[in-house]
Design an enzyme around this catalytic site. Structure first.
Site, PDB file in Angstrom:
ATOM      1  N   GLY A 193       0.820  -1.210   0.000  1.00  0.00           N
ATOM      2  CA  GLY A 193       0.000   0.000   0.000  1.00  0.00           C
ATOM      3  C   GLY A 193       0.851   1.256   0.000  1.00  0.00           C
ATOM      4  O   GLY A 193       1.546   1.548   0.969  1.00  0.00           O
ATOM      5  N   GLY A 195      -0.055   4.299   0.264  1.00  0.00           N
ATOM      6  CA  GLY A 195      -0.893   5.401   0.750  1.00  0.00           C
ATOM      7  C   GLY A 195      -0.098   6.224   1.748  1.00  0.00           C
ATOM      8  O   GLY A 195       1.132   6.183   1.770  1.00  0.00           O
ATOM      9  N   VAL A 283      -3.132  -0.709   4.017  1.00  0.00           N
ATOM     10  CA  VAL A 283      -4.067  -0.693   2.886  1.00  0.00           C
ATOM     11  C   VAL A 283      -5.395  -0.040   3.265  1.00  0.00           C
ATOM     12  O   VAL A 283      -6.452  -0.415   2.790  1.00  0.00           O
ATOM     13  CB  VAL A 283      -4.309  -2.125   2.347  1.00  0.00           C
ATOM     14  CG1 VAL A 283      -3.044  -2.683   1.702  1.00  0.00           C
ATOM     15  CG2 VAL A 283      -4.785  -3.068   3.454  1.00  0.00           C
ATOM     16  N   HIS A 457       9.587  38.828   3.924  1.00  0.00           N
ATOM     17  CA  HIS A 457      10.725  38.449   3.095  1.00  0.00           C
ATOM     18  C   HIS A 457      11.974  38.330   3.956  1.00  0.00           C
ATOM     19  O   HIS A 457      12.226  39.195   4.795  1.00  0.00           O
ATOM     20  CB  HIS A 457      10.967  39.515   2.027  1.00  0.00           C
ATOM     21  CG  HIS A 457      12.229  39.252   1.233  1.00  0.00           C
ATOM     22  ND1 HIS A 457      12.271  38.302   0.236  1.00  0.00           N
ATOM     23  CD2 HIS A 457      13.483  39.771   1.336  1.00  0.00           C
ATOM     24  CE1 HIS A 457      13.502  38.272  -0.261  1.00  0.00           C
ATOM     25  NE2 HIS A 457      14.255  39.142   0.388  1.00  0.00           N
TER      26      HIS A 457
HETATM   27  P1  NAI Z   1      -4.564   4.879   2.336  1.00  0.00           P
HETATM   28  O1  NAI Z   1      -5.982   4.776   1.967  1.00  0.00           O
HETATM   29  O2  NAI Z   1      -3.921   6.199   2.431  1.00  0.00           O
HETATM   30  O3  NAI Z   1      -3.681   4.021   1.344  1.00  0.00           O
HETATM   31  C1  NAI Z   1      -3.879   2.655   1.152  1.00  0.00           C
HETATM   32  C2  NAI Z   1      -3.199   2.243  -0.125  1.00  0.00           C
HETATM   33  O4  NAI Z   1      -3.196   0.837  -0.185  1.00  0.00           O
HETATM   34  C3  NAI Z   1      -3.924   2.766  -1.374  1.00  0.00           C
HETATM   35  O5  NAI Z   1      -3.001   3.366  -2.242  1.00  0.00           O
HETATM   36  C4  NAI Z   1      -4.553   1.514  -1.949  1.00  0.00           C
HETATM   37  O6  NAI Z   1      -4.668   1.552  -3.359  1.00  0.00           O
HETATM   38  C5  NAI Z   1      -3.553   0.459  -1.507  1.00  0.00           C
HETATM   39  N1  NAI Z   1      -4.111  -0.892  -1.439  1.00  0.00           N
HETATM   40  C6  NAI Z   1      -5.344  -1.263  -1.023  1.00  0.00           C
HETATM   41  N2  NAI Z   1      -5.475  -2.610  -1.113  1.00  0.00           N
HETATM   42  C7  NAI Z   1      -4.316  -3.086  -1.607  1.00  0.00           C
HETATM   43  C8  NAI Z   1      -3.839  -4.387  -1.921  1.00  0.00           C
HETATM   44  N3  NAI Z   1      -4.593  -5.469  -1.736  1.00  0.00           N
HETATM   45  N4  NAI Z   1      -2.582  -4.499  -2.408  1.00  0.00           N
HETATM   46  C9  NAI Z   1      -1.794  -3.408  -2.596  1.00  0.00           C
HETATM   47  N5  NAI Z   1      -2.199  -2.150  -2.327  1.00  0.00           N
HETATM   48  C10 NAI Z   1      -3.434  -1.992  -1.820  1.00  0.00           C
HETATM   49  O7  NAI Z   1      -4.456   4.065   3.720  1.00  0.00           O
HETATM   50  P2  NAI Z   1      -3.311   3.990   4.819  1.00  0.00           P
HETATM   51  O8  NAI Z   1      -2.007   4.416   4.292  1.00  0.00           O
HETATM   52  O9  NAI Z   1      -3.477   2.657   5.425  1.00  0.00           O
HETATM   53  O10 NAI Z   1      -3.789   5.076   5.842  1.00  0.00           O
HETATM   54  C11 NAI Z   1      -5.107   5.010   6.386  1.00  0.00           C
HETATM   55  C12 NAI Z   1      -5.654   6.360   6.627  1.00  0.00           C
HETATM   56  O11 NAI Z   1      -5.054   6.940   7.780  1.00  0.00           O
HETATM   57  C13 NAI Z   1      -5.384   7.377   5.519  1.00  0.00           C
HETATM   58  O12 NAI Z   1      -6.296   7.259   4.478  1.00  0.00           O
HETATM   59  C14 NAI Z   1      -5.536   8.666   6.244  1.00  0.00           C
HETATM   60  O13 NAI Z   1      -6.889   8.976   6.309  1.00  0.00           O
HETATM   61  C15 NAI Z   1      -5.000   8.332   7.625  1.00  0.00           C
HETATM   62  N6  NAI Z   1      -3.616   8.797   7.727  1.00  0.00           N
HETATM   63  C16 NAI Z   1      -3.373  10.135   7.583  1.00  0.00           C
HETATM   64  C17 NAI Z   1      -2.090  10.613   7.651  1.00  0.00           C
HETATM   65  C18 NAI Z   1      -1.862  12.051   7.454  1.00  0.00           C
HETATM   66  O14 NAI Z   1      -2.815  12.814   7.485  1.00  0.00           O
HETATM   67  N7  NAI Z   1      -0.630  12.482   7.243  1.00  0.00           N
HETATM   68  C19 NAI Z   1      -0.950   9.741   7.912  1.00  0.00           C
HETATM   69  C20 NAI Z   1      -1.315   8.355   8.001  1.00  0.00           C
HETATM   70  C21 NAI Z   1      -2.607   7.932   7.933  1.00  0.00           C
END
Ligand code: NAI
Ligand code: FAD
Length: 478
Positions: A193, A195, A283, A457
């Protein structure tokens, strides 16, 4: 005997604890129930939810430590500083992170006292409707406790989504909880993932020396970002050494004493295998509703596991609201907080409000990525005529002085009215710079408004001004 409250909040994450504090400020008798002990040494439930315990705060602490290490190793020399023998003491880095978490969660206890919020330590479930409100059962260490409330806020948050056939033990195969407390830097780290979590935590361990391979199902990198930003960030991450494999299909994952072996099919359909010491599964996340017994009050979850709410976070049952990760919308701490405040104010008879169009996003990598509002591809899809102004940090004196010249600011404004519709930033201080854009959009500013405001600046904020001016091709320094 059951204790009576005006408001009971279930869950003490950013949605719940902020709602409870605001309700307390507004004079309501309020309790907030939290059951998760996270890594508490005494096994006692801790306040702060995912965000403080196993999310925003600990991940940002590790990002900061690993960034310092990378700067000392690779960038000190640019400033004429010679450093030899820099080493990372992982245990100390993790302890620093744990201490920050303990301090922050303890801080909420103080805030609860200050705002007369009763913290109840245990797991809550609905028992049913009672005269003038709702009854809840709380399973505590001492047994069961009953509480009744005129109104309830469900703020039970979310947990990591796991994949079928991949057992997360948070030792070798980890979700966010295990990935925030590795005992040593893995030689080879796999991440499923690409993400936000994959990129942030993948970056932490890469900076400390891990060989990181990211396996992502989607063909496009950071599909939710503006395309120009996503393209630039893919280049930057790849240059930093994150091995990015897009469009893969994960097959069998085998864990052994030696590590993990991940079979996958690459974008060209070829069978591949990744052997690594540890694997992070990031994910996405799923809402937490286990054990809430929603049916007792006539509620249920939708097909995505969320509790359905209206624009003001009211569920289908009058008097029960839900906020944060357990409902629709972005899974972000500040979105949960805004909803918490809105609901508490509505309960007090005020005009609570949450503007979902101006919720900023930040990815805390290096450089950071931040945005608010629409992307170019969304505007094209909506058929909205727009103009774009982009300005690079490379042309900004402060950025050059700080060695922070990667990235740009892009301002998107309506072609006719000039209203700012979206702002996208790549820069190490993007998380702070985006606040100006959020403010501008809240006040329905035009790109000209931003361009006519005096910016200090030398400062990175001058790039926001220049990008706004660039919407009308009148940037001054580029
Ligand atoms: P995410 O939704 O950001 O990313 C998950 C990724 O995994 C996506 O790109 C998706 O296409 C991929 N994926 C899904 N199933 C898969 C599979 N079977 N095989 C390979 N890739 C797959 O979710 P993540 O990173 O788990 O974070 C969860 C949530 O936590 C985020 O959506 C966000 O809302 C929150 N978060 C926010 C942060 C911030 O604001 N800086 C930091 C970390 C998390
Ligand atoms: P949560 O924080 O999940 O809190 C809900 C609480 O309710 C939990 O403590 C849970 O134990 C408790 N609970 C659940 N059921 C019950 C019950 N029946 N009885 C009692 N208590 C119960 N967001 C950002 O905005 N910026 C970031 O930088 C960021 N970084 C992140 C990094 C990581 C690694 C992760 C995993 C997430 C990150 N997030 C970030 C997302 C952010 O943590 C969540 O959006 C936020 O915590 C949601 O708040 P919440 O109050 O809805 O739920």
């Amino acid at each position: 005997m059951s204790t009576q409250y005006d408001v009971v909040v279930i869950g003490a994450g950013p949605g719940g604890y902020i709602a409870a504090i605001r309700a307390g400020q507004l004079g309501m008798k309020v309790a907030c129930i939290e059951g998760h002990a996270y890594d508490d040494p005494k096994g006692e439930p801790r306040l702060g939810g995912t965000c403080l315990n196993v999310g925003c705060i600990p991940s940002k602490a590790l990002l900061a430590s690993s960034e310092e290490f990378e700067k000392i190793q690779h960038h000190a020399e640019d400033h004429g500083i010679t450093v030899t023998g820099a080493k990372m003491d992982v245990a100390k880095m993790i302890k620093r992170k744990d201490d920050i978490v303990t301090k922050m969660t303890g801080g909420i206890q103080y805030l609860f006292k200050k705002n007369k919020v009763t913290a109840i330590k245990g797991w809550a479930s609905f028992s049913g409707k009672v005269d003038g409100g709702f009854e809840l059962t709380v399973k505590t260490a001492a047994g069961e406790e009953k509480v009744t409330a005129k109104q309830v806020i469900v703020a039970t948050g979310s947990k990591a989504r796991h994949l079928p056939g991949i057992t997360v033990d948070n030792e070798t195969i980890c979700d966010n909880e295990g990935a925030l407390k590795f005992g040593a830097v893995p030689k080879k780290l796999g991440v499923i993932g690409a993400g936000v979590i994959g990129l942030e935590l993948g970056s932490v361990w890469r900076r400390l020396g891990a060989d990181v391979t990211v396996l992502e199902a989607m063909p496009n990198f950071l599909a939710a970002c503006d395309e120009g930003v996503a393209k630039e960030m893919q280049k930057i991450f790849t240059k930093q050494g994150l091995k990015m494999n897009m469009g893969v299909k994960i097959g069998e994952v085998k864990a052994s004493k030696k590590g993990v072996s991940v079979a996958y099919t690459d974008a060209d359909g070829n069978a591949q295998k990744l052997d690594c010491d540890k694997l992070i599964v990031s994910v996405g996340r799923v809402p937490n509703t286990d054990g809430l017994n929603l049916e007792a009050v006539g509620l249920k979850t939708n097909e995505r596991g969320q509790i359905d709410v209206d624009a003001h976070c009211q569920t289908l049952v009058a008097g029960i609201y839900a906020v944060g990760d357990v409902i629709r919308g972005a899974m972000l701490a500040h979105k949960a907080e805004e909803e918490g405040v809105m609901v508490a104010e509505i309960m007090a008879g005020q005009a609570g409000h949450c503007n979902y169009d101006t919720i900023p996003w930040v990815i805390y990598t290096s450089p950071e990525v931040a945005w608010v509002g629409k992307t170019e591809q969304q505007l094209k899809q909506d058929g909205r005529k727009y103009k774009a102004g982009q300005f690079p940090f490379m042309a900004n004196g402060r950025a050059l002085g700080q060695g922070d010249s990667q990235g740009f600011v892009k301002v998107l404004a309506d072609a006719t009215t000039d209203e700012v519709l979206g702002v996208h930033i790549i820069n190490s201080h993007a998380s702070d710079l985006i606040a100006e854009a959020v403010m501008a959009m809240e006040f329905k500013a035009s790109s000209e408004d931003i361009g006519r405001i005096c910016h200090a600046h030398p400062s990175l904020s001058e790039v926001v001004k220049e990008a706004a001016l660039a919407c009308d091709k009148r940037q001054l320094n580029g």
